[in-house]
Design a protein around this motif. Structure first.
Motif, PDB file in Angstrom:
ATOM      1  N   CYS A  18       0.820  -1.216   0.000  1.00  0.00           N
ATOM      2  CA  CYS A  18       0.000   0.000   0.000  1.00  0.00           C
ATOM      3  C   CYS A  18       0.852   1.264   0.000  1.00  0.00           C
ATOM      4  N   ALA A  19       2.182   1.142  -0.143  1.00  0.00           N
ATOM      5  CA  ALA A  19       3.043   2.326  -0.122  1.00  0.00           C
ATOM      6  C   ALA A  19       2.666   3.285  -1.238  1.00  0.00           C
ATOM      7  N   HIS A  20       2.936   4.570  -0.988  1.00  0.00           N
ATOM      8  CA  HIS A  20       2.580   5.613  -1.953  1.00  0.00           C
ATOM      9  C   HIS A  20       3.470   5.516  -3.180  1.00  0.00           C
ATOM     10  N   VAL A  21       2.880   5.278  -4.335  1.00  0.00           N
ATOM     11  CA  VAL A  21       3.597   5.215  -5.601  1.00  0.00           C
ATOM     12  C   VAL A  21       2.969   6.217  -6.546  1.00  0.00           C
ATOM     13  N   PRO A  22       3.763   7.062  -7.197  1.00  0.00           N
ATOM     14  CA  PRO A  22       3.188   8.049  -8.105  1.00  0.00           C
ATOM     15  C   PRO A  22       2.367   7.393  -9.209  1.00  0.00           C
ATOM     16  N   VAL A  23       1.175   7.890  -9.443  1.00  0.00           N
ATOM     17  CA  VAL A  23       0.332   7.400 -10.520  1.00  0.00           C
ATOM     18  C   VAL A  23       0.680   8.158 -11.794  1.00  0.00           C
ATOM     19  N   PRO A  24       1.050   7.441 -12.866  1.00  0.00           N
ATOM     20  CA  PRO A  24       1.428   8.150 -14.101  1.00  0.00           C
ATOM     21  C   PRO A  24       0.285   9.021 -14.620  1.00  0.00           C
ATOM     22  N   GLU A  25       0.585  10.284 -14.839  1.00  0.00           N
ATOM     23  CA  GLU A  25      -0.379  11.226 -15.398  1.00  0.00           C
ATOM     24  C   GLU A  25       0.320  12.046 -16.472  1.00  0.00           C
ATOM     25  N   GLU A  26      -0.479  12.664 -17.320  1.00  0.00           N
ATOM     26  CA  GLU A  26       0.091  13.532 -18.339  1.00  0.00           C
ATOM     27  C   GLU A  26       0.809  14.685 -17.651  1.00  0.00           C
ATOM     28  N   PRO A  27       2.104  14.892 -17.936  1.00  0.00           N
ATOM     29  CA  PRO A  27       2.852  15.961 -17.264  1.00  0.00           C
ATOM     30  C   PRO A  27       2.227  17.330 -17.519  1.00  0.00           C
ATOM     31  N   LEU A  28       2.265  18.163 -16.490  1.00  0.00           N
ATOM     32  CA  LEU A  28       1.733  19.517 -16.579  1.00  0.00           C
ATOM     33  C   LEU A  28       2.899  20.482 -16.524  1.00  0.00           C
ATOM     34  N   PHE A  29       3.124  21.226 -17.640  1.00  0.00           N
ATOM     35  CA  PHE A  29       4.281  22.104 -17.748  1.00  0.00           C
ATOM     36  C   PHE A  29       3.866  23.565 -17.833  1.00  0.00           C
ATOM     37  N   TYR A  30       4.820  24.432 -17.479  1.00  0.00           N
ATOM     38  CA  TYR A  30       4.671  25.885 -17.632  1.00  0.00           C
ATOM     39  C   TYR A  30       5.909  26.415 -18.323  1.00  0.00           C
ATOM     40  N   PRO A  31       5.819  27.008 -19.538  1.00  0.00           N
ATOM     41  CA  PRO A  31       4.621  27.018 -20.381  1.00  0.00           C
ATOM     42  C   PRO A  31       4.293  25.618 -20.887  1.00  0.00           C
ATOM     43  N   GLN A  32       3.129  25.442 -21.503  1.00  0.00           N
ATOM     44  CA  GLN A  32       2.670  24.113 -21.885  1.00  0.00           C
ATOM     45  C   GLN A  32       3.529  23.492 -22.977  1.00  0.00           C
ATOM     46  N   ASP A  33       4.143  24.307 -23.796  1.00  0.00           N
ATOM     47  CA  ASP A  33       5.001  23.813 -24.864  1.00  0.00           C
ATOM     48  C   ASP A  33       6.265  23.192 -24.260  1.00  0.00           C
ATOM     49  N   MET A  34       6.422  21.880 -24.407  1.00  0.00           N
ATOM     50  CA  MET A  34       7.545  21.180 -23.795  1.00  0.00           C
ATOM     51  C   MET A  34       8.891  21.690 -24.306  1.00  0.00           C
ATOM     52  N   THR A  35       8.940  22.182 -25.535  1.00  0.00           N
ATOM     53  CA  THR A  35      10.215  22.659 -26.076  1.00  0.00           C
ATOM     54  C   THR A  35      10.724  23.883 -25.326  1.00  0.00           C
ATOM     55  N   ALA A  36       9.791  24.611 -24.669  1.00  0.00           N
ATOM     56  CA  ALA A  36      10.177  25.816 -23.916  1.00  0.00           C
ATOM     57  C   ALA A  36       9.922  25.661 -22.418  1.00  0.00           C
ATOM     58  N   ALA A  37       9.465  24.488 -21.989  1.00  0.00           N
ATOM     59  CA  ALA A  37       9.048  24.304 -20.591  1.00  0.00           C
ATOM     60  C   ALA A  37      10.216  24.483 -19.626  1.00  0.00           C
ATOM     61  N   ARG A  38       9.954  25.191 -18.552  1.00  0.00           N
ATOM     62  CA  ARG A  38      10.942  25.355 -17.485  1.00  0.00           C
ATOM     63  C   ARG A  38      10.436  24.842 -16.158  1.00  0.00           C
ATOM     64  N   LEU A  39       9.113  24.741 -15.984  1.00  0.00           N
ATOM     65  CA  LEU A  39       8.526  24.287 -14.726  1.00  0.00           C
ATOM     66  C   LEU A  39       7.548  23.151 -14.975  1.00  0.00           C
ATOM     67  N   GLN A  40       7.600  22.138 -14.098  1.00  0.00           N
ATOM     68  CA  GLN A  40       6.628  21.055 -14.148  1.00  0.00           C
ATOM     69  C   GLN A  40       5.957  20.926 -12.788  1.00  0.00           C
ATOM     70  N   TYR A  41       4.617  20.825 -12.803  1.00  0.00           N
ATOM     71  CA  TYR A  41       3.923  20.466 -11.566  1.00  0.00           C
ATOM     72  C   TYR A  41       4.291  19.024 -11.242  1.00  0.00           C
ATOM     73  N   LEU A  42       4.706  18.769  -9.995  1.00  0.00           N
ATOM     74  CA  LEU A  42       5.163  17.439  -9.595  1.00  0.00           C
ATOM     75  C   LEU A  42       4.150  16.692  -8.741  1.00  0.00           C
ATOM     76  N   THR A  43       3.751  17.299  -7.624  1.00  0.00           N
ATOM     77  CA  THR A  43       2.839  16.619  -6.703  1.00  0.00           C
ATOM     78  C   THR A  43       2.317  17.628  -5.684  1.00  0.00           C
ATOM     79  N   SER A  44       1.481  17.159  -4.764  1.00  0.00           N
ATOM     80  CA  SER A  44       0.975  18.019  -3.692  1.00  0.00           C
ATOM     81  C   SER A  44       0.899  17.228  -2.401  1.00  0.00           C
ATOM     82  N   PHE A  45       0.843  17.964  -1.278  1.00  0.00           N
ATOM     83  CA  PHE A  45       0.713  17.366   0.054  1.00  0.00           C
ATOM     84  C   PHE A  45      -0.435  18.028   0.785  1.00  0.00           C
ATOM     85  N   SER A  46      -1.335  17.199   1.335  1.00  0.00           N
ATOM     86  CA  SER A  46      -2.462  17.725   2.092  1.00  0.00           C
ATOM     87  C   SER A  46      -2.708  16.965   3.385  1.00  0.00           C
TER      88      SER A  46
END
Length: 351
Positions: A18-46
């Motif tokens: 039951c250990a926490h394993v990242p679920v594969p999702e479509e990466p979310l980048f800023y800006p959205q164009d991967m060729t220019a992307a500098r930031l990716q949303y990774l995860t959250s904690f609540s």
């Protein structure tokens, strides 16, 4: 006896599974164009189940439901330590401690003279001492790496303190009461001076200083909600320039809160009204924004507040990065409301 041992082995395998394993999702980048992307949303904690195993229904049936544990209520400040993330929770009157190495979620709720009533911001020094600003008690409280209270900045109710940062041998605290950043000695906790040194109205004056950041050169960046600027001072407290202005366009603020600076002197500024983070050059040129307000996306920000940049804990987030994306450092942003309380983004480059 063998039957009992077998049952224990089965239960241990269930827990491990039951250990926490990242679920594969479509990466979310800023800006959205991967060729220019500098930031990716990774995860959250609540809540604790974001880092700890969640018991299976079958295991809960056998041994009963685990005791309920509090997640994050209403956070404001956030800071990274060595393999840990600290979250100041005003709604819970405690500091959440997320230990990446142990995969454990703990609570720091000291008693006695160092008891917290309204912890609003938190930071960690090189010795893993914890500094917590408490706006109800009007002081900054200091604890060693073991959690023992070792001192305070300011007398009881002396300050209306928000953010706190440590740089070199000094501690800096935003004080709404005096409309300054108060500077203290890290060694003996004595007051040294205030920034700006001349606090009268005029160029470089502060009106509602809430958050601050310090770059590698010792320059101090103060998010002033009263002027809708980030005011920049040199290490001696001399005013240098302003970043941003009041408005609703690019490079403008309506309710600026948290501020952070990376090693390249890029400046990250949270806006609670626009619910985004804008990134500027050191001279104030707007570069990029993130947050996706109102979209319901994983990277959405909801009444954001604190922000921090960290270079030391990237290894714990590599599993969340896209296959062709290398994380250079982390950017953590606090959401005071919403389903995701602490969003973590990776600033990086395409491999």
């Amino acid at each position: 006896m063998m039957r009992a041992l077998s049952l224990v082995a089965v239960l241990l395998m269930m827990v491990a599974g039951c250990a926490h394993v990242p679920v594969p999702e479509e990466p979310l980048f800023y800006p959205q164009d991967m060729t220019a992307a500098r930031l990716q949303y990774l995860t959250s904690f609540s809540d604790p189940f974001d880092v700890e195993p969640r018991p299976s229904k079958f295991l809960s049936f056998l041994i009963g439901q685990p005791a309920p544990r509090d997640g994050i209520h209403k956070p404001y400040g956030v800071a990274f330590g060595k393999g840990k993330l600290y979250v100041a929770d005003t709604g819970f009157a405690a500091i959440h401690v997320i230990d990446f190495a142990k995969g454990h979620w703990d609570y720091f709720r000291p008693e006695g003279v160092g008891r917290l009533k309204f912890p609003i911001c938190v930071t960690v020094d090189s010795d893993e001492n914890l500094y917590v600003s408490d706006s109800v008690r009007g002081q900054v409280f200091i604890y060693n790496a073991s959690g023992r209270f070792i001192g305070a900045l300011g007398a009881a109710l002396e300050l209306k303190v928000v953010d706190v940062k440590v740089f070199g041998d000094k501690v800096y605290a935003c004080d709404l009461k005096s409309k300054t950043v108060r500077v203290y000695s890290r060694r003996d906790h004595q007051f040294l001076n205030a920034i700006p040194r001349d606090s009268k109205e005029g160029k470089g004056a502060l009106y509602a200083p809430t958050n601050l950041a310090i770059d590698l050169a010792g320059r101090i960046y103060v998010s002033d909600s009263g002027t809708f600027h980030v005011q920049v001072y040199d290490a001696d407290g001399t005013f240098l320039r302003s970043i941003g202005r009041h408005g609703d366009g690019i490079g403008e603020f309506a309710r600026n809160k948290g501020v952070a600076v990376d090693r390249e002197s890029r400046v990250y500024v949270v806006d609670a009204a626009f619910q985004n983070v804008q990134i500027f050059t050191s001279e104030g040129q707007a570069l990029l924004s993130l947050g996706d307000p109102g979209t319901g996306s994983r990277g959405e920000l909801v009444l954001p507040a604190g922000i921090t940049v960290d270079y030391e804990n990237t290894e714990w987030f590599k599993t969340f990065a896209a296959p062709n994306f290398e994380i250079d450092y982390l950017v953590a942003v606090v959401n005071q409301y919403g389903a995701r309380k602490i969003n973590v983004y990776g600033f990086g480059h395409k491999r």
